[in-house]
Design a protein around this motif. Structure first.
Motif: not given
Ligand code: COA
Length: 139
Positions: A59, A96, A129-130, A137
């Protein structure tokens, strides 16, 4: 193009390979030679440059930017193909919205958070992330 591919126009697709049941949303650009594996979804406003390959069942969120020219010599490579770098995305990777993916390899079963900047290879599944993206996680 494979079977049951869905493309929402307008988008710019240049001699790329779309596997079975791939979805491409509007305002997407996919450059020459890019491979998208079966069942992957590319959401609107994303840009996939040359030398990118995406695995199966991925995705790619809205406005995800891929990069193949790192400006290593202090300026754009200006079409000198030998200076461009590859990006390989594994299977079942979710990226994302608004993430930026520098030329890296990402293994299977990874999630990249919205707005992240991925600067290094990711070799272990999990959620990252970031800016720069780091493991937040394990999954
Ligand atoms: C990355 C993501 C999957 C993490 O979700 P999660 O595991 O539920 O994480 P949490 O919300 O518990 O956040 C954990 C930590 O990561 C941080 N974080 C979460 N998402 C982040 C992101 N995108 N960028 C930077 N940091 C992020 C949180 O601020 C939190 O930090 P803290 O521990 O210092 O408080 C999610 O936030 C995300 O970005 N999803 C992308 C969704 C998307 O773009 N969908 C596209 C279709 S609409």
């Amino acid at each position: 193009m494979g079977e049951n591919v869905q493309i929402v126009e307008p988008c710019n697709l240049y001699e790329c390979y779309l596997g079975d049941e791939v979805f491409v949303g509007p305002f997407v650009e996919i450059q020459r030679g890019v491979k998208i594996g079966a069942r992957s979804r590319i959401q609107s406003h994303s840009f996939l440059c040359e030398l990118v390959s995406i695995g199966e069942s991925c995705f790619i969120g809205h406005g995800v930017m891929f990069i193949n020219d790192l400006f290593r010599e202090g300026k754009p490579a200006n079409g000198d193909f030998t200076k461009y770098k590859e990006t390989k995305i594994g299977n079942r990777v979710s990226i994302g919205s608004n993430a930026t993916i520098l030329p890296v390899e990402i293994c299977d079963d990874v999630v990249i958070g919205a707005g992240s900047v991925v600067t290094k290879d990711i070799t272990k599944k999990g959620i990252y992330a970031g800016n720069p993206a780091r493991l937040i996680r394990e999954t």
